[in-house]
Design an enzyme around this catalytic site. Sequence first.
Site, PDB file in Angstrom:
ATOM      1  N   HIS A   1       0.821  -1.215   0.000  1.00 20.51           N
ATOM      2  CA  HIS A   1       0.000   0.000   0.000  1.00 20.51           C
ATOM      3  C   HIS A   1       0.858   1.270   0.000  1.00 20.51           C
ATOM      4  CE1 HIS A   1      -4.179   0.732  -0.164  1.00 20.51           C
ATOM      5  NE2 HIS A   1      -4.430   1.033   1.087  1.00 20.51           N
TER       6      HIS A   1
ATOM      7  N   ASN B   1      -6.670   6.517   3.326  1.00 21.43           N
ATOM      8  CA  ASN B   1      -8.080   6.731   3.018  1.00 21.43           C
ATOM      9  C   ASN B   1      -8.540   8.170   3.193  1.00 21.43           C
ATOM     10  OD1 ASN B   1      -8.065   4.029   2.493  1.00 21.43           O
ATOM     11  ND2 ASN B   1      -9.202   3.450   4.308  1.00 21.43           N
TER      12      ASN B   1
ATOM     13  N   ASP C   1      -0.864   2.290  -5.418  1.00 20.52           N
ATOM     14  CA  ASP C   1      -0.868   0.863  -5.718  1.00 20.52           C
ATOM     15  C   ASP C   1      -2.183   0.498  -6.404  1.00 20.52           C
ATOM     16  OD1 ASP C   1      -1.971   1.467  -2.979  1.00 20.52           O
ATOM     17  OD2 ASP C   1      -2.606  -0.617  -3.128  1.00 20.52           O
TER      18      ASP C   1
ATOM     19  N   ASN D   1      -9.525   3.219  -2.078  1.00 30.30           N
ATOM     20  CA  ASN D   1     -10.098   4.176  -1.123  1.00 30.30           C
ATOM     21  C   ASN D   1      -9.372   5.518  -1.094  1.00 30.30           C
ATOM     22  OD1 ASN D   1     -12.114   2.385  -0.354  1.00 30.30           O
ATOM     23  ND2 ASN D   1     -10.878   1.502   1.276  1.00 30.30           N
TER      24      ASN D   1
END
Length: 189
Positions: free
Chosen positions: A20, A66, A91, A112
């Site tokens: 991530h 997020n 990613d 997100n």
Amino acid sequence: MNYLVAGLGNIGSEYDSTRHNMGFMVLDAWAQASNLVFETARYGSVAETSFKGRKITLLKPSTYMNLSGNAIRYWLNKLDIPIENLIVICDDLNLPFGTLRMRKNGSDGGHNGLANIIELLESQNFTRIRMGIGNDFRRGGQIDFVLGELTPEEKEAMPELCKKVIGGVRDFTTVGPDRAMTYLNKKNA
């Protein structure tokens, strides 16, 4: 011309080598190669560089993945950079590891961080470079996969991938998004 390049990731050493954090990894590689130092600022760490007369601000949001839109909106406004000069690096589960895709606009694709950016900027019209991480996880294991560490083979491939993404960003600032997409996406087809 001024540009904002936001690499998405999560702050904290426990996330440093996770899938991530691909966006952070690219900006860290850029900073290391160019002897740049990130400074802690509002909503993130920033570093400034230039390329062929273009000023490029690198941003690693400190708002967690997020909520990345908060940091990006703030820095676009602070630096008075138009949304068409924003590049987001993130990613992507939908692409095999090592695949790179630059797009001038589009949906969040289930990401997100991109969803939050789109919501807060009220626009999908910004460039993003998606770095494939694959989707080699069992059903229900998506969170563990994206927050999992890169394999040794993936870590070995990262310097070259980072170099290609940095080249794609530089192309974007000099020859424009269409030609930059042609170069970056073709190299990784």
